[in-house]
Every structure is written in C-alpha cells, then in structure tokens.
Design a protein around this motif. Structure first.
Motif, short mmCIF file in Angstrom:
data_model
loop_
_atom_site.label_atom_id
_atom_site.label_comp_id
_atom_site.label_asym_id
_atom_site.label_seq_id
_atom_site.Cartn_x
_atom_site.Cartn_y
_atom_site.Cartn_z
N PRO A 170 0.82 -1.22 0.00
CA PRO A 170 0.00 0.00 0.00
C PRO A 170 0.85 1.27 0.00
N VAL A 171 0.33 2.28 -0.63
CA VAL A 171 0.95 3.60 -0.60
C VAL A 171 0.37 4.35 0.60
N ARG A 172 1.22 4.66 1.55
CA ARG A 172 0.76 5.35 2.76
C ARG A 172 0.66 6.85 2.50
N LEU A 173 -0.55 7.34 2.60
CA LEU A 173 -0.73 8.79 2.47
C LEU A 173 -0.34 9.51 3.74
N ALA A 174 -0.49 8.84 4.89
CA ALA A 174 -0.12 9.42 6.18
C ALA A 174 0.43 8.32 7.06
N LEU A 200 10.06 17.98 -4.03
CA LEU A 200 8.80 17.25 -4.18
C LEU A 200 8.94 16.11 -5.18
N VAL A 201 9.64 16.37 -6.26
CA VAL A 201 9.80 15.34 -7.30
C VAL A 201 10.55 14.13 -6.76
N ILE A 202 11.69 14.35 -6.12
CA ILE A 202 12.48 13.20 -5.67
C ILE A 202 11.81 12.51 -4.48
N ALA A 203 11.15 13.26 -3.61
CA ALA A 203 10.48 12.65 -2.46
C ALA A 203 9.35 11.74 -2.90
N VAL A 204 8.49 12.23 -3.78
CA VAL A 204 7.34 11.45 -4.22
C VAL A 204 7.76 10.29 -5.11
N ALA A 205 8.63 10.56 -6.10
CA ALA A 205 9.06 9.51 -7.02
C ALA A 205 9.83 8.41 -6.29
N GLY A 206 10.74 8.79 -5.39
CA GLY A 206 11.51 7.79 -4.66
C GLY A 206 10.65 6.93 -3.77
N TYR A 207 9.71 7.55 -3.06
CA TYR A 207 8.86 6.76 -2.17
C TYR A 207 7.92 5.84 -2.95
N LEU A 208 7.28 6.33 -4.01
CA LEU A 208 6.34 5.51 -4.77
C LEU A 208 7.01 4.30 -5.38
N CYS A 209 8.28 4.40 -5.67
CA CYS A 209 9.00 3.28 -6.27
C CYS A 209 9.35 2.21 -5.23
N PHE A 210 9.82 2.63 -4.05
CA PHE A 210 10.33 1.67 -3.06
C PHE A 210 9.45 1.54 -1.82
N ARG A 211 8.62 2.51 -1.54
CA ARG A 211 7.65 2.48 -0.46
C ARG A 211 8.28 2.07 0.87
#
Length: 490
Positions: free
Chosen positions: A270-274, A326-337
């Motif tokens: 799951p992608v954690r929004l919070a 914002l780009v690296i934070a979101v892209a990095g997390y969505l890839c590796f979670r």
C-alpha cells in the motif's frame, strides 16, 4: 553619506529605489529598535530610522541609508558592487545551501510521514524557511549586524551567543558526519562498478570497502582541505552542486521504474498517504532546507545587496528547491515504499550507470562541501574556548584534527543516513531556522510583544520548539528500539 561633521545627511530616494519599495513584514505596530535604541526611523541628525504612519519598516529607508556604515566613497562602493555576486550566482549559492545533502533523504521522510503528509510538510517547511530568511535579513538591518552570531548576541547577549554557537556547531558537526556517511554510501559502489575485476580480488575487497574508502576520503581529501582558513580558496562549487542535484533527481525518476522488480516494493504494497513518523520526517526535511547560518554570507555577497534583490533570490531559490524536493520525495517513495532507505541511492543496484554517475557527482559535491562545514564548526570552537586570543597555527591544526576525527568516528559507526538527518534537523536546524529568527525580530520590535501582527512570529517559534523536542526524542527512541534506525556499520 557622511558629511564633514561626521553626521549622515539624508539621501533623496532614487526612482529605482522607490520602485523597489515594499512593506516586507509589517509585524510591529511601533517603531523597531535600532542598534539597541528605541527611536524614530531615519533622522539625519540622530542616525536613527523613521517609522511610517503604519509603523512598518520601509525597505527604501533601510537600503538607502544602511545601518550606519560610512558611504562616503561612492566610487569604492560601486566598484565593490561590480565585484559582488550576480543574481544568478546568488541563486545557485542559496539553492545549493537549501537542498544540499538532505535531498537524498527526502524519500525517506515521505516514508516516515506518508507521501501526502510528507509532500505537504515539504511545502510548509519551504514556506517557513523563505519567511524566516526574510525575517533574518530585516533583523540584521535593524540591528546593524552582518552575521548571525552578531545578531543573536546583539539581541540576547552572551547567553544567546552561547546557545546559537552550540547549535551551529551541532548543525555543522552533523553535516560533516552526514557527508562522510554519504561518501561511504556512494563511492564504494562506483569504484566497484568501474573496476569489477579489482573489486573481486582480495586486495580490492579491502581497498573498495566502505571503511577504507571513508577513511581515505577524510584523511587524504577532506582533512587537508579543511585546514584552509579562507573558504574562498576552496573555489565556487554551487553551480556544479546544483547540476549534481538535478542529475540525482533525473536518475531516480528515470531509473526507479526500470530496475529489477525484486528491489522495488512488492506488488500490492500500500501507498501510505499518512504515517506516524511525522516529526521524524520534519527533522529530515528541516535539515534539507535550513541554510540560515549561510544566508548572511549570500546576502552580503550580492553585487547590489538590497533587501528586495535578496528577497527575489529567496523566492526563486525556494521555489526551485521545493519543486526538486517534491519530485524526488514522491518519485523515490512511490517506487520503493516501505523499502525506502535513508539514502535513496542505496536502493539502487551497483551496476546502474545513471545512478553511478549520480553517486559519483554527489560524492564529489560532498568532498567539496565538507571543509565548509568544518570551517563553521572550527569557528564555533574558537569563539567559545579561545575568543580574543591571537591566531595559533598549532591550535588551528589541533582543532581541525579533532573535528575531522570525531566526524570520522561517527561516519564509520553509523551507516543509516536517516538517523543523522533526523537528529541534526530536529535538534539544531529547527532551533536555527524556526526559533531564533522570530525571537530576534520580536526582541528588536518595540511594539507590543503579543498582538495580531506578532502572532506569526510566536507561532513559528512554537512550531520550531515542538519539532525540536518531539523529533529529537522520537528519533532517539526509535534508534534505541530498532537496529534499522541505528544502522551500525560494525
């Protein structure tokens, strides 16, 4: 300008200066204190500053008349402006100071707080940093102090100077240790990819090991550069650093979806929004954005150091830094979670050419930046323990050696960059960025301490104090409870 009597005569505002005039903060109902005196705004007979009918500080008054400096030699001033930094150079300097080493820890912050909350906190911290940078610049004008430590000492005396020095030293020391950890995370992978046969040999296993590379970095590269007394001799690397940061962002965004699926988060994760690690994440984000102890140097280096020009640099730099973050934070997390590490580059394999290029550029940036943090830490030690004494080469070398040895010990022991970013950002960066700037301005303002216009300053200081306490306590507790947070190399 000073006349023959030594007094300053009033200067008529130029059309350009009038066009640049704005109401920067408007937080005080009464006239601010100037150089420790409560007087009207600028008066040619008293060298003070006039208040407008609203009680606001006019940039034109501050910029045209300065803070009591002798402006008698206009030709010399103009020559100095020509020798100063351009707006573009100041943009690179401030952008490099804002994002810096903390950029690669932002995906970890998104993991700690959740991607939605993490992205929102990046925007909030960026806005607070931009605002407090403006507050610091205005406060320095009001107090007539060109340095952070001088401003704090002017406002709070010796106790304030001691506190600011300790937190600046902790910020610099944490930065030094973080740079060593980053080099240990990056260079061994690059060397092994460049020379796979040598890395597979018995000697290569030692020479390309993390501990050897880190020790070589400190002893042979960082330590000799740190012995310089003049930071100008280290060269101007801000433009290169910004290019390196952009390269890292592009490499993470492009290579993340293309690597072996076994290295990414399993399907269905799951992608954690919070999430619950909000305050630890704020510590990481704060470390990435805080540049207040460098801001005075950047402000003073402008070719025409007016507040409006500096505010424009702040706006552009924080906007660019926020977008990249914002780009690296979101892209990095969505890839590796849930697998996102404190250093996002550690999530990638050793044989990825784009990532290895990014690692190499980032390591070079850390090598060039390490001595600048050493300079800050050394000046803090000199000020606290040897203030007023003449320069001693022996003491200079001894302090530099101790600082580098201490940072090497931390960098060799702690491998998880996230812990260092959390502690340094939560403890030191919050104090320097969110507590001291509004506190100094409230001290200089002669109006009511508690009013609607001073409310933002109180809220900012309370936010900084909350983050400083909770982020530090929670990070230490998490480090003691889990081996992942400690990340020991031994």
């Amino acid at each position: 300008m000073a006349d023959g009597s030594g007094r300053h005569r009033a200067l008529a505002p130029s059309p350009a200066a009038a066009a640049e005039e704005e109401e920067p903060l408007g937080d005080c109902d009464a006239a601010p204190k100037y150089a420790g005196r409560e007087e009207p705004l600028f008066d040619p007979a008293t060298d003070s500053i006039h208040a407008t009918h609203t009680g606001h500080v006019r940039l034109r008054d501050l910029e045209e008349h300065g803070t009591g400096d002798d402006a008698s030699d206009d030709a010399s001033d103009m020559a100095g402006h020509r020798r100063g930094a351009s707006m573009a150079a100041s943009f690179f300097n401030l952008t490099n100071a804002i994002v810096g080493a903390g950029l690669i820890g932002l995906p970890y912050a998104a993991r700690q707080a959740g991607v939605a909350v993490g992205a929102a906190m990046i925007v909030v911290v960026a806005l607070l940093v931009a605002w407090t940078l403006r507050v610091l610049a205005l406060s320095s004008k009001l107090a007539g102090q060109p340095t952070y430590q001088g401003l704090v000492q002017h406002c709070f005396g010796g106790a304030g100077l001691l506190a600011s020095s300790l937190f600046q030293g902790a910020m610099a020391g944490g930065g030094m240790a973080s740079f060593i950890v980053i080099v240990g995370d990056t260079l061994p992978h690059v060397l092994a990819a460049l020379m796979p046969a040598a890395a597979a040999s018995r000697a290569g296993a030692v020479l390309f090991s993390r501990r050897f590379v880190v020790a070589f970095f400190v002893v042979c590269l960082a330590y000799p550069l740190s012995l310089y007394r003049d930071v100008g001799k280290l060269g101007k690397t801000s433009a290169f650093a910004v290019i390196a940061m952009c390269t890292i962002v592009v490499a993470v965004v492009v290579e993340g979806p293309r690597i072996d699926p076994g290295l990414r988060a399993p399907p269905g994760t799951p992608v954690r929004l919070a999430a619950t690690g909000v305050f630890q994440a704020v510590g990481v984000i704060t470390f990435a954005f805080v540049c207040h102890h460098n801001s005075f140097m950047i402000y003073g280096s402008l070719r025409k150091p007016t507040l409006n020009r500096y505010f424009e640099v702040i706006r552009i730099s924080t906007l660019a830094s926020t977008a990249v973050s914002l780009v690296i934070a979101v892209a990095g997390y969505l890839c590796f979670r849930d697998r996102t590490q404190g250093n996002i580059l550690n999530n990638f394999p050793q044989d990825s050419l784009p990532i290895n290029i990014a690692r190499f550029l980032f390591a070079l940036n850390m090598i060039a930046t390490f001595p600048m943090e050493t300079l800050v830490a050394r000046e803090v030690v000199e000020e606290l323990f040897f203030g007023g004494r003449a320069f001693s080469l022996r003491r200079h070398v001894a302090i530099t050696t101790c600082l580098c040895a201490a940072s090497l010990a931390v960098g060799e022991t702690v491998c998880n960059l996230g812990l260092l970013l959390e502690l340094t950002g939560g403890l030191s960066a919050s104090f320097l960025a969110f507590i001291l700037p509004p506190a100094c301005y409230l001290r200089l303002c002669s109006g009511p301490r508690f009013s609607r216009k001073t409310l933002p300053h109180w809220l900012c200081a309370c936010f900084g104090l909350t983050v400083m306490v909770l982020s530090t306590v929670l990070s230490i507790r998490h480090a003691l409870a889990t081996r992942e947070a400690a990340g020991s190399c031994w």
